[in-house]
Enzyme design. Sequence first.
Site, PDB file in Angstrom:
ATOM      1  N   ASP A   1     -34.665   6.780  -0.462  1.00 26.24           N
ATOM      2  CA  ASP A   1     -35.710   7.720  -0.912  1.00 26.24           C
ATOM      3  C   ASP A   1     -36.662   6.482  -1.619  1.00 26.24           C
ATOM      4  O   ASP A   1     -37.904   6.576  -1.390  1.00 26.24           O
ATOM      5  CB  ASP A   1     -35.457   8.689  -1.953  1.00 26.24           C
ATOM      6  CG  ASP A   1     -34.143   8.368  -2.912  1.00 26.24           C
ATOM      7  OD1 ASP A   1     -33.605   7.217  -2.839  1.00 26.24           O
ATOM      8  OD2 ASP A   1     -33.896   9.378  -3.888  1.00 26.24           O
TER       9      ASP A   1
ATOM     10  N   ASP B   1     -33.930   5.250  11.813  1.00 28.67           N
ATOM     11  CA  ASP B   1     -34.993   5.776  12.643  1.00 28.67           C
ATOM     12  C   ASP B   1     -36.423   6.233  11.805  1.00 28.67           C
ATOM     13  O   ASP B   1     -37.437   6.024  12.537  1.00 28.67           O
ATOM     14  CB  ASP B   1     -34.309   7.229  13.194  1.00 28.67           C
ATOM     15  CG  ASP B   1     -35.219   8.012  14.256  1.00 28.67           C
ATOM     16  OD1 ASP B   1     -36.108   7.334  14.807  1.00 28.67           O
ATOM     17  OD2 ASP B   1     -34.743   8.939  14.508  1.00 28.67           O
TER      18      ASP B   1
ATOM     19  N   TYR C   1     -26.183  11.466  14.813  1.00 28.61           N
ATOM     20  CA  TYR C   1     -26.799  11.705  15.994  1.00 28.61           C
ATOM     21  C   TYR C   1     -25.671  11.744  17.112  1.00 28.61           C
ATOM     22  O   TYR C   1     -25.810  12.350  17.811  1.00 28.61           O
ATOM     23  CB  TYR C   1     -27.924  10.615  16.490  1.00 28.61           C
ATOM     24  CG  TYR C   1     -29.095  10.534  15.617  1.00 28.61           C
ATOM     25  CD1 TYR C   1     -29.234  11.318  14.574  1.00 28.61           C
ATOM     26  CD2 TYR C   1     -30.126   9.565  15.858  1.00 28.61           C
ATOM     27  CE1 TYR C   1     -30.634  11.335  14.012  1.00 28.61           C
ATOM     28  CE2 TYR C   1     -31.294   9.567  15.323  1.00 28.61           C
ATOM     29  CZ  TYR C   1     -31.508  10.433  14.195  1.00 28.61           C
ATOM     30  OH  TYR C   1     -32.793  10.221  13.590  1.00 28.61           O
TER      31      TYR C   1
ATOM     32  N   ASP D   1     -40.049   3.844  11.923  1.00 30.92           N
ATOM     33  CA  ASP D   1     -41.570   4.351  12.332  1.00 30.92           C
ATOM     34  C   ASP D   1     -42.600   4.212  11.013  1.00 30.92           C
ATOM     35  O   ASP D   1     -43.585   4.201  11.249  1.00 30.92           O
ATOM     36  CB  ASP D   1     -41.386   5.794  12.620  1.00 30.92           C
ATOM     37  CG  ASP D   1     -41.251   6.001  14.301  1.00 30.92           C
ATOM     38  OD1 ASP D   1     -40.857   5.054  14.859  1.00 30.92           O
ATOM     39  OD2 ASP D   1     -41.600   7.067  14.877  1.00 30.92           O
TER      40      ASP D   1
END
Length: 366
Positions: free
Chosen positions: A224, A248, A142, A252
Site C-alpha cells: 500500500d 500486476d 491467479y 501498470d
Amino acid sequence: MIQHRVAVLPGDGIGPEVIAVARRCVEAAGRRFGFETDWDERTVGGTAIDAVGMPLPPDTLEACRAADAVLLGAVGGPQWDHPSARVRPEDALLGLRSALELFANLRPVVSHPALDAASPLRPEVRAGADLLIVRELTGGLYFGRPQGRSVTDGVEWVVDTLHYTRPEIERIVELAFELAEGRHGHLTSVDKANVLASSRLWREVTDEISARHPSVTLEHALVDSTAYLLLTQPTRYDVIVTENLFGDILSDEAAAIAGSLGLLASASLGTRVTDTGRFGMYEPVHGSAPGIAGRGLANPLATVASAALMLRLSLGEADAADALDTAVDEAIAHGPRTADLGGDDGTEAVASFLLARIEARAEVPA
Ligand code: NAD
C-alpha cells in the site's frame, strides 16, 4: 558466425507491423556485431484461430520450446470478441506463460525528459527515474486452487487462493537479486506481511537469499505504501520484486512514470538456462491497437525495446542490446514521433530513424 534461434509470433492488429521493425533492427545489429538470427515465424492469437481454430497451435508452442527466445507482437481484436466465442486470442498468452514456465515478468520503466508533457507527474518528481519491476508470473492468486463460487445454505460465496511454495519464492527473489547486482544494487521487496501469511514467508525467504548477495541493499516495503511512493518518489527505486497480483497492479501504475503505456517493453523469463542466457518471451506491453492496424501508424518503439531485452537477457548480445536501446532513446529524444506521442509521423519514419542510428554506429571505428 553465431546463429540465434528466435520463434517470432507477430499475432494480430499492429503486431505484424511492429514485429517487422524489430526484426530489421535485430538484423542490423547482427550485421554490426557479428551474429545471425534464424526467425521461426508462427501464428498465434486471432490469426491462429482463423487459420486452425485455436489461439496457440501445437506447432507454435513447439517452435517456442525449440528456440532460444520468443518475440511476440500482440493478440486480440474485435472480430474475435463475441461473448459466445469458444476460444479467445488472449488464451494464447496464458497458454504460453504456463507451458513455457515463464515465472518472472520484467518491466523496465524509464522517465525520458522528452516525454515530460506525456506524464501526469511533475518533471522534477519523475526526473531520473529508472526502475525495473520483477513480477512473479505463474503463482499466487491467479493460479491458486480452490477458486470459484458456490452457495451454502442459500448464501452465495466465492474463493480465491493465494498459494506459493518456498521454491517458487526462492527462484523469483534470487533472479531479482541477480538483476539488482547488474544495476544499481538496490532491491525493494514488496509484500503485505502485516496481514498475509504468504508475505511473511516471502519476507523470510528474501532475507535468507539476501545473505548471498552482500553487494545489494535490501528493503522490505508494504504494497500500500509502495503504491503511494512509486508516484511521489519514483527515483528511490532500482529493482522492485513482488508477487503476481501486486506486480500486476504496480507495473501498470509505474507506466505513469514513463508517460505512456505504449512505450513499455517486457520480458517474461523461464526456468531454462541456455548457452547465451535464460530462455524468455519478449513483447511490448501494449495490445493489438486494432483501430490503427494496417495503416502504417503504429509506434514500434516498445517492440524494439523488447527486442533489446531479448538480445541482452536471452541471446547474450549486450552490445547489440545497447545499440537498440540507444537508438530508441534517441528516437524518443529527437526522432520522428507517431500520433500516440503527439507527432504525425508513421511507423516507417521511426523505423528508418532507428536503422540509421544502429547502422551509422557501425561506421564508427572501434
Ligand atoms: P491497446 O494497447 O491495443 O490500445 C490502447 C490505445 O493505445 C489505442 O488507442 C491504441 O491505438 C493505442 N496504441 C497501443 N499501442 C500502440 C502503438 N504501438 N502505437 C500507437 N498507438 C498504440 O489496448 P486495447 O485497445 O485495450 O486492446 C486492443 C486489443 O489488444 C484487445 O483485443 C486486447 O485484448 C488486446 N491486448 C493484447 C495484449 C497483448 O497481446 N499482450 C495486451 C493488451 C491488450
